[in-house]
Each structure stands twice: as C-alpha cells, then as structure tokens.
Design a protein around this motif. Structure first.
Motif, PDB file in Angstrom:
ATOM      1  N   GLY A   1      49.190  17.390  30.046  1.00 43.26           N
ATOM      2  CA  GLY A   1      50.228  18.268  29.492  1.00 43.26           C
ATOM      3  C   GLY A   1      51.182  17.490  28.595  1.00 43.26           C
ATOM      4  N   ALA A   2      51.607  16.303  29.063  1.00 42.59           N
ATOM      5  CA  ALA A   2      52.543  15.496  28.276  1.00 42.59           C
ATOM      6  C   ALA A   2      51.891  15.050  26.974  1.00 42.59           C
ATOM      7  CB  ALA A   2      52.999  14.279  29.082  1.00 42.59           C
ATOM      8  N   TRP A   3      50.623  14.660  27.075  1.00 45.03           N
ATOM      9  CA  TRP A   3      49.916  14.215  25.868  1.00 45.03           C
ATOM     10  C   TRP A   3      49.816  15.357  24.860  1.00 45.03           C
ATOM     11  CZ3 TRP A   3      45.599  15.572  23.101  1.00 45.03           C
ATOM     12  CH2 TRP A   3      45.215  14.662  22.104  1.00 45.03           C
ATOM     13  N   VAL A   4      49.448  16.548  25.362  1.00 45.88           N
ATOM     14  CA  VAL A   4      49.273  17.698  24.474  1.00 45.88           C
ATOM     15  C   VAL A   4      50.600  18.055  23.799  1.00 45.88           C
ATOM     16  CG1 VAL A   4      48.792  20.166  24.409  1.00 45.88           C
ATOM     17  CG2 VAL A   4      47.282  18.650  25.672  1.00 45.88           C
ATOM     18  N   ALA A   5      51.679  18.033  24.574  1.00 41.97           N
ATOM     19  CA  ALA A   5      52.985  18.373  24.009  1.00 41.97           C
ATOM     20  C   ALA A   5      53.337  17.410  22.879  1.00 41.97           C
ATOM     21  CB  ALA A   5      54.050  18.323  25.107  1.00 41.97           C
ATOM     22  N   ARG A   6      53.099  16.109  23.129  1.00 43.33           N
ATOM     23  CA  ARG A   6      53.382  15.069  22.143  1.00 43.33           C
ATOM     24  C   ARG A   6      52.565  15.288  20.870  1.00 43.33           C
ATOM     25  NH1 ARG A   6      55.237   9.910  21.898  1.00 43.33           N
ATOM     26  NH2 ARG A   6      56.427   9.803  23.795  1.00 43.33           N
TER      27      ARG A   6
END
Ligand SMILES: Nc1ncnc2c1ncn2[C@@H]1O[C@H](COP(=O)(O)OP(=O)(O)OP(=O)(O)O)[C@@H](O)[C@H]1O
Ligand SMILES: [Mg+2]
Lengths: 353, 659
Positions: free
Chosen positions: B646-651
C-alpha cells in the motif's frame, strides 16, 4: 406577477434576513463569538476559516422572482441554504413572515419545510429507486397523506409540467430536461409559498435551458410563488428576475432590477457582469419614453413595462411615435418614438442617466 | 536528506533510491547472519524468551465463559439466548426444506417437507422471470443436478443455513455501516476490527465460536456470519457516502424525519452500491459452507469434508460441484435481480407470487399420497463417484510417472531450497530488514507498526512456522503472478480474450476455496506441492483482473500521444502502459497475497507444516489460545504485506500524479 418590475416594494415582505453570516471551518463559532459578531477578513484568514456568506441582508417580497447571482464560489448556494436553514447560519437574523426562523425548533422547521417551502436542485436530486410518480408524490408521502390523494395530486403536478405519460419511468430513463421537470413538479407538490431553485437549469444545454426558462415563467404566471432563484448566468437572470442580488466573495454588492444593474452598476464587478448585455434587452419602455402624450391620434399603443428589444421592430416600422400605456393602472403615461429606441439600440441611450 | 536528492534527480534518482533500499535490506540480513555465529539468539529466537500469549488468551476466554457478567447477566447466558434465537429460524428452515415436521399428536403423523419437484419448478420459473431464458436454463441444470445426483437433501440443508446466515449478515453489516456513516468516531474503531476479521484466517475464530456455541448448525451460522459480514459493513459505508449531498438536502427540505431520511431516502438511494455487498455476503457465505461443516453445519459441506478426509474423490467432487453450481446460480440470480430488468414481465408481481406458491404447494400435497413427489426417488438418481474413483486409480498408475517427475523436480530444485533458505534467515535480520524497508516506504509510523507486528510473531514462538508460511505463500504468489500478469496483459490487448478471461475469472471467484483442493489432491496426493497448486489456482484471479483493469485504465489520450511520438506497439506496452498500470497491478498482487494466505490455511487439510496447520490443530483440540495466536500471526503477515505494498503504491501514484 408585478405589473411594474422596477419596484417590488408594494407587496409584503415574505422572507427577510439581516446581517447573515456563514463561516466554514473548525471552531468557526468560537472565533465568531470572540470577534463580537463582525469578524474581519484578517481574523478569518488567521484561523483558516472561509466566510461563504458575509453580512447578507435581504427582503424578498411576496410573489416576486428574486434572483441571486454571482460567480462560482461566491456563496450563492450557501446563502439559499441559510435561508432554508439547510445550513445553520453562523450569525444574523432570519424571518419568514413574522416568524423568527432561526429560533424555530427542529419540529417546527420540519413542518414549515413540509408545507411552505419547496426546492429544486442543480443536479435534480431525484430518487433513483422511484419512478416519476413516486418521486413527485414523495414529499406528500412522508407527510402521511393517503395513497389516492397523494398520487392524484402528483399526477396533477406531472401534467402541469407536461410530463403526462411518463409516470412509470425511472429517472435514469429521462433526459436532463425531463428530469428537471420532475424536480420542479416534485417541489410544487406540496404547494409551497416559498420556492427555492438552486441553478436549476445549469446542467442543461442552452436550447433546453431556454425552454425551461419559458416553462418557469409560464408556471409563475399561474402560480404566483415567491421565488428565490440562483444562477450564474446574467441572461437567465434578465429573463426571469423581478430583482437581482449580485454576490461577490460572500457579500451582496447590489440588489436591483436587471435594468438598473445594467444602467447603473454599483461597482466594476457588477459592471463586468452586465457589460456584454445589450441595453435593449433590459431597458423598459417606461424608462426612455417622454412623459407626455404627444403621439398623434390613432397611433398604436405599447405597454410601459415592455423591453425595448421587444418593441423596437414595431416602433421602427411605425412612421410615427407610439402611445405608452401602463397596463397596471390602464392610463396613458407617455410617448416613445424612433429616436429614443435607436439611442438605446446604439448603446448611447442611458435612460434616466 | 537522501530523499531530497533522489526526488530532485528524477527518474535516475528513483533508481538510486531503490538501490539504496535494497542495499540496506541486504546489509541488515548479512550483518545479522554474521552476528548469529557469535550470538545464537540473533539467529534463532530462544524458546525461553517466548511469552505464553496463547495461555493468556485461553485464560481470558475461560474467565469470559465462567465468570464474566454485564449488569448481572452472565456472558454465558447471553451467548445461550443468542444461540436459541438463531436456532429457531434455522430449524424451521431445515424442517420445511429438508426434513418435514413430526406432528406432536403422536402416531407418526408428519407434515412433509416441500416437494423437490415443486421447489425446483418454482426456482426455474423465478429465474425465467427475473433473468429470462439464460438464467432459467442455468437454474434448470442446477436443480436437475442437485436432484438427480442425489444431492437434494444435503443441498436443502445447506440452503436452509444460508437462508439464515445471509439475512443476519446483511442486517448486521448494514447497521454497522450505518452507524459508522453517522459517527466517524465509531468508524475509526470499526475499520481495524473489520481489517482483522478479514485477515485472521477463518479456522482461527472457528475455535472460540465452537467453544461458545457448541458443535452444531448454530455455531456454523455464527461463524459464517462473522466471515461474510465485514464486506457488507464496508460496502455500506462507501455506498452511503456515495449518495449525493443534494439528495440528502432534498430529503431535509421535504421535511423528512431522521428515520424517514434513513430508510426512505438514504438506504434506497444507495441500493445499487449495497447490492454489491449483498452479492459478497452471499458468495462468502457459500464459500464458508465446507469450513462451517467442521463445526457442525451438515449438508453439502459436510459431504465434501467427509469425502476429502476419506480420500473419496468422486463423492467429494459431486458435492463440490453441487456447491459450485449453487454459488454460480445464486450469483447470476442476484445480478439479474439488481439489473432491474423485471419490468418486462407480463404477470403482475402478486399473481406471480401466487403462481409460485401453487407450484410449490401442489406437488407437496400430492407428495403425501405419492412419495416420488416428496423425495427424489432412488431410481432416478445416478452417481459418477465410481468413475471418478477409477479415474483417480488410472491417474495414479498411468500418469504417476510424469506428474510425479514434474512435482519432484519442482520440490527438489525450487520449493525445498527456498524453504530452507527462508527458515535459515536470522529472525533479527528479517525484522531489521522489514523495519528498513517500511521506513523507506512509509516513514517512522509504518516502520514502528510493521516491526511490532513482526515482533509479535517472534515473541509468541511462531517464527519458524511463519517463515514456512511465507515460503509457501511467496512461491505461490510468484507463480500466480507469472501466469496471471501476462494473461492480464493479453486480455487487455484483445476484447475477445478479455471476454473469456472475465468469465473464467468470475467463475473461479465464485468457487468455494475448498473445491480447489479436490482435483489437486486427486492428481498430486497430499503435501506442499498440492497445497501450492491449489493456492495458485485460487489466488490467480486478482492478478489477471487488476492487470487487465490497470492497463485498460491508461487514458486513451496518453496512448495516442505515444503513438504520435512514433512508439512501436512493444514500446507502448513496455514504456507507457505497464509503468502507468504498475500501481494497479501491485494492488492486484496485494489481493493475490491476501487470497493466497486465506487459502494457505485451508490447505492445512492436505498436510502442510505452516501456521495454517497450527491453527487447524488448535481447532481439532479446541485450543482457543493457540488457534487465535497462530491466526493472528497469519493476519499479521497479511497486514505487513498489505501495508508495505500500500505504501509503495501510494508513493508511486503520487510520483505519477495519479493521486
Ligand atoms: N461545507 C462546506 N465546508 C467548507 N467550505 C464550504 C462548504 N460549502 C461551501 N464552502 C465554501 O464556501 C464558498 C461558497 O460556496 P457556494 O457553494 O455557496 O458557492 P456558489 O456560489 O454556490 O458556487 P457554485 O456556482 O459553484 O455553485 C466556497 O468557497 C466554498 O468552498
Ligand atoms: Mg452552488
């Protein structure tokens, strides 16, 4: 409707507000309280608040079409929602006839809304799960009115807006114009005295919009509601309004007839709105006529309230001056000739000024 | 400070940023591995450091059952009355649909269950009305299968419990969703609870349910509701939020009371969205059928479970197909109902209802005098179990060589080395690597959260089992991605392929997870390899679907711009479509991981040795503490994966300006 569109003063006041404010943001109430009722821009900015409506005072008279105009984000919607208390005003007073609306408890407010107010929305706000009949009958249904009565009444309204035959359609199966007709029929079902319309035709394309404006004028001639109509389109305002309030960044900068807005704008903002409007569209015969009856005997007659744009062909075609009659009193009030009309059409005729 | 530099240097900077992260992760693992030579505790979490968390959980549960009371009313009696409340409609349904009543005047007088022919005919008629000839045909084949393959009785038992579980789940989900919609504070509490409910494997909460409600259909319904309800609550929140502000203002302007506003405007106006939740609840309830039979659901689920335990592939397959058919038919029925094409029907609704009642009632009454109408006569039923048995035997003798060969090669050269490597990793190194990674992706808060979750696994003594879980799940997800992503790319490129894959993926997702085990065990016997195949099959769907969706979501204008720049098709695919679709593809991968983990637990039945097995063993021993703790560990692995991706996708989305 008023015979004389230049003055709305004779009819009693229906809805009035004084010093109305609406401030959005966290702890808005506390900030307002501390600033003692007249917050200035600096204080609001410091607390990150938005004043959507600033110190608005209005009188809306029974039976008039009152238009609120302004650019996007100028606070029109917020103002009407304050007037209907869909949004709770932060400061100020609001009276409906003699009742203090802001003091009314929820119960009373519900009753007022059920019987005295109707509203039409920009995006129609139809209930997707009900057919046309069910939508129009809805406000009656929640009042607990029996099926036969409410459906009978709803059918009348549907007929009034020219949608008979569409009763069993779902909103999704209607065109935008038809959907808004349903919205209008629905808002009229309870026979409200106060009729709010928030940009009802903005989502429609120009041809349909014109048609709907005519429809509204036709309905108003029959129904004589007190209408509060929002638009950001000055042409629409001219066609419909008895009086127009112009808003700018939450403030009401001028309330006047369309004619006077064009002829004597209060400031550059208003002038900018009205700049592209041909004077002939708003100027009425009465404001450019000579105030004496000098027309030759047997000359044709026109109404004092008519707009120059509408009478120009007749005046120019007639060889002589025409006699002007006030349809309200039935008396002859003046004379108008080629010169006056041409001056207005050429944009050099300024009426009174 | 590195970040600022990386951001400023654009694409090249992004690469170096990734390189720095990878280097840090490798370094963490390497250092820990070296250190483990000196300090054994760095490598393997010492048993003496384990906290007896599962004992504590068991203790709390014990206290709840024995002593806990709210306002003088014991927790136990609350549970009891809830059970009674549920058992009434449940028994009524079973009696009406499957068993018939024994009248209380003695003398063996019975009121018959509804006639199979009547129910079947009514279902087909109903299908024809709401969904036309196609749906009627599907329903016809479904009921015919149920009747003539001897599944009718079991199917009706299953349907009776579904008919209780689904409405309860719907109402509960709707009310929770409504409350969360109204009170943001409640939503903040509800969200993590729902997250947990959806990531803790089902087996883990079967144990407390079993202990609280006892073995039987009621416990099964409770477990089903817990499993199937969360999506409804979520969907409700989203659907209610989607109702336009204007409609709510209209409702207030019409003078609606609060209740009128909720039930006459808000909920009906959101019904399109709510139907998504209804569909989900039905699907999940059916998915739960087999698992629920472990705690006493009976019906088709029990048939599958029994067959699987005895390795009677044929019987299991027949009952599994019955569940699958019911699931597909129900899904299509639900979809037809929400499409709202009903207005075409000629007969008014009330008359149609009467017609259906008559169609059910007449054969039921006639069945009292002529028994073939009451129950499906044995002479009419067939079974293919025997042929399947023979097929399995044939597979085992004829195909054993090649199948086993392929299996062995994969096991020896891929699965086992990977497993060894993962288990051998020093736990401190893994935790440190996770901390570094999560800090790079999402800052201190994420790092703290992820580290805490990982530490929980170590502290409760589940580290090695967790690593085996990661190995099985990781391999399966990798294979699912290798198959699924190219399929998705292909399906995005061609409408014909798209139509086929959508149908296949839709169908795959309606199959209860258990059903996947049957053919796999038939071909590969039990063990890690079978588990892996079943997981890949089950978890494939989202990889295909999200890739397809992501690529199709790339704006046509961007593609046109690329074409005008003179990109070849391959360049468009690799330089434009895939990079832009990558965040969405990663979300699909995330979903694949979630599904793989939920399947992983079920594959415990075919003899894996991971956390799933731990949970399963706890279930058979009714050990609440061990079951819940192992279940939480699985949930935490899922959460770590979910938060990191999720964090990677948001970034990535922010970088692409997709917000
Ligand atoms: N609920 C709210 N919370 C915070 N700010 C709001 C809210 N509603 C409106 N505003 C702000 O108040 C100002 C006036 O908004 P309003 O919707 O009344 O404008 P409008 O004149 O109706 O515009 P439009 O023509 O676009 O409908 C805007 O700056 C808007 O951002
Ligand atoms: Mg507005």
């Amino acid at each position: 409707m008023h015979a004389d569109t230049s003055e709305a003063g004779d009819a009693p006041v229906k809805l009035a507000c004084r010093g109305l404010w609406k401030v959005f943001g966290e702890h808005a109430d506390r900030v307002l309280e501390r600033s003692g009722g007249a917050p200035d821009a600096a204080i609001l900015a410091r607390h990150g608040l938005t004043a959507a409506v600033r110190d608005a005072s209005l009188d809306v008279h029974t039976g008039e079409v009152f238009v609120i105009m302004g650019l996007s984000g100028s606070g029109k919607s917020t103002l009407v929602r304050c007037l209907s208390r869909l949004v709770e005003p932060s400061l100020g007073t609001l009276t409906l006839e003699d009742r203090d609306l802001l003091a009314a408890p929820e119960r009373e407010l519900t009753e007022i809304r059920r019987h005295q107010m109707g509203m039409v929305f920009q995006h129609f706000a139809l209930l997707p799960h009900r057919d046309v009949l069910g939508n129009v009958a809805f406000p009656l249904e929640i009042q607990g009115i029996g099926r036969d009565e409410r459906e009978g009444r709803a059918r009348e309204m549907i007929e009034l807006v020219g949608l008979d035959g569409y009763e069993a359609r779902r909103p999704a199966a209607l065109s935008g114009g038809q959907q808004q007709r349903v919205g209008i029929a629905r808002s009229l079902a309870v026979d409200p005295e106060l009729w709010f319309l928030d940009e009802p035709f903005s989502a429609l394309d120009p041809l349909i919009r014109r048609e709907m404006q005519d429809e509204l004028l036709r309905l108003q001639r029959v129904l004589h509601k007190t209408v509060i109509f929002i638009t950001h389109d000055f042409d629409e305002a001219i066609r419909l309004a008895d009086r127009v309030a112009i808003m700018k960044a939450g403030e009401i900068v001028q309330v006047d007839t369309p004619e006077r807005l064009v002829l004597s704008p209060a400031d550059d903002y208003v002038a900018e709105f009205t700049r592209h409007v041909p004077a002939a569209k708003v100027v009425s015969v009465s404001s450019v006529m000579r105030h004496e009856d000098t027309a030759p005997a047997g000359a044709a007659e026109i109404g004092a309230e008519e707009r120059i744009e509408a009478v120009a062909p007749r005046v120019l075609a007639a060889g002589t001056s025409l006699r002007v009659r006030d349809p309200g009193s039935g008396r002859v009030v003046g004379t108008i000739g080629r010169d006056e009309v041409i001056a207005v059409l050429a944009g050099t005729g300024g009426g009174h000024e | 400070m590195n970040e600022a530099v990386a951001e400023r240097t654009g694409a090249g900077g992004g690469l170096s940023r990734t390189a720095v992260t990878v280097a840090a992760v490798v370094l963490a693992l390497f250092v820990a591995d070296r250190l483990a030579g000196w300090l054994p505790w760095v490598g393997v979490y010492p048993g003496s450091w384990e906290l007896p968390v599962s004992d504590w959980v068991s203790g709390v549960m014990e206290w709840l059952l024995q002593d806990a009371a709210i306002g003088g009313i014991g927790f136990r009696s609350v549970v009891r009355s809830l059970a009674t409340l549920l058992s009434v409609p449940l028994e009524a349904g079973t009696l009406v649909l499957a068993k018939g009543f024994e009248l209380p005047f003695g003398g063996g007088m019975t009121l018959p269950a509804l006639s199979w022919l009547g129910v079947a005919a009514a279902l087909v008629l109903f299908g024809a009305r709401v969904g036309g000839r196609r749906l009627a045909t599907l329903l016809f084949f479904t009921v015919a299968y149920l009747a003539f393959f001897g599944q009718w009785q079991s199917a009706m038992t299953t349907i009776a419990s579904i008919l209780v579980a689904v409405p309860v789940g719907l109402v509960l989900g709707l009310l929770l969703g409504l409350a969360a919609y109204r009170h943001p504070a409640f939503e903040r509490v509800l969200r993590p609870v729902l997250d947990l409910m959806q990531t803790v494997p089902i087996f883990a909460y079967l144990v407390p349910v079993l202990v609280l409600f006892g073995f039987g259909p009621v416990a099964a319904v409770v477990a089903t509701v817990i499993y199937a309800m969360p999506p409804m609550a979520r969907v409700t929140i989203v659907a209610l939020r989607g109702v336009s502000e204007e409609i709510l203002e209209f409702a207030r302007m019409s003078g609606c009371t609060r209740r009128q506003l909720t039930w006459r405007v808000l909920v009906p106006a959101a019904r399109q969205g709510l139907m998504v939740g209804v569909n989900q609840v039905i699907m999940l309830s059916l998915n739960m059928v087999i698992i629920a039979s472990m705690i006493g659901a009976g019906g088709l689920g029990y048939d599958v479970l029994r067959a699987l335990r005895r390795l009677q592939i044929g019987d299991g397959l027949e009952a599994g197909v019955a569940i699958t058919l019911i699931a597909i038919a129900t899904e299509r029925l639900g979809r037809a109902l929400t499409d709202g094409t009903r207005s075409r029907a000629r007969l008014p609704r009330r008359h149609f209802g009467l017609l259906l009642a008559a169609v059910v009632a007449l054969p039921t009454i006639a069945g009292v005098f002529w028994s073939p109408l009451a129950g499906v006569p044995d002479a009419l039923t067939v079974s293919t179990a025997e042929y399947w048995g023979r097929l399995v035997a044939w597979v085992n003798t004829e195909l054993y060589g090649p199948l086993n060969g392929a299996k062995s090669v994969l096991l020896v050269y891929v699965l086992i080395p990977f497993k060894r490597a993962l288990v051998a990793l020093p736990w401190t190194g893994v935790v440190a690597a996770l901390a570094v990674l999560s800090h790079r992706l999402g800052g201190w808060r994420l790092a703290a959260g992820v580290t805490a979750l990982a530490l929980f696994i170590a502290v409760t003594g589940n580290w090695e089992k967790a690593m085996i879980t990661v190995y099985l799940c990781g391999i399966s997800v990798a294979i699912a991605a290798l198959i699924g992503i190219p399929l998705g790319i292909w399906s995005a490129a061609s409408d014909r392929v798209h139509r086929v894959t959508t149908t296949v993926v839709d169908t795959l997702q309606t199959l209860p997870s258990f059903v996947y085990l049957i053919p796999v065990v038939m071909l590969f016997q039990v063990g890690d390899f079978s588990a892996m195949v079943a997981i890949v099959l089950y978890a494939l769907a989202p990889a295909v679907r999200y890739t397809d969706h992501g690529i199709r979501g790339v704006p046509a204008e961007t593609i046109e711009a690329a074409r005008m720049c003179g990109c070849t098709r391959g360049q468009i695919r690799w330089r434009v479509q895939l990079p832009l679709a990558l965040p969405e593809i990663m979300l699909g991968l995330n979903q694949t991981i979630m599904m793989a983990l939920s399947m992983l637990v079920i594959t415990a039945l075919v003899g894996t040795r991971d956390l799933g097995q731990e949970v399963y063993i706890a279930l058979t021993r009714a050990d609440i503490g061990a079951g819940l703790v192992a279940g939480l560990c699985v949930a935490f692995i899922a959460m770590i994966a979910d938060r990191l991706i999720g964090a990677w996708v948001a970034r990535r989305r922010a970088a692409l300006g997709l917000a």
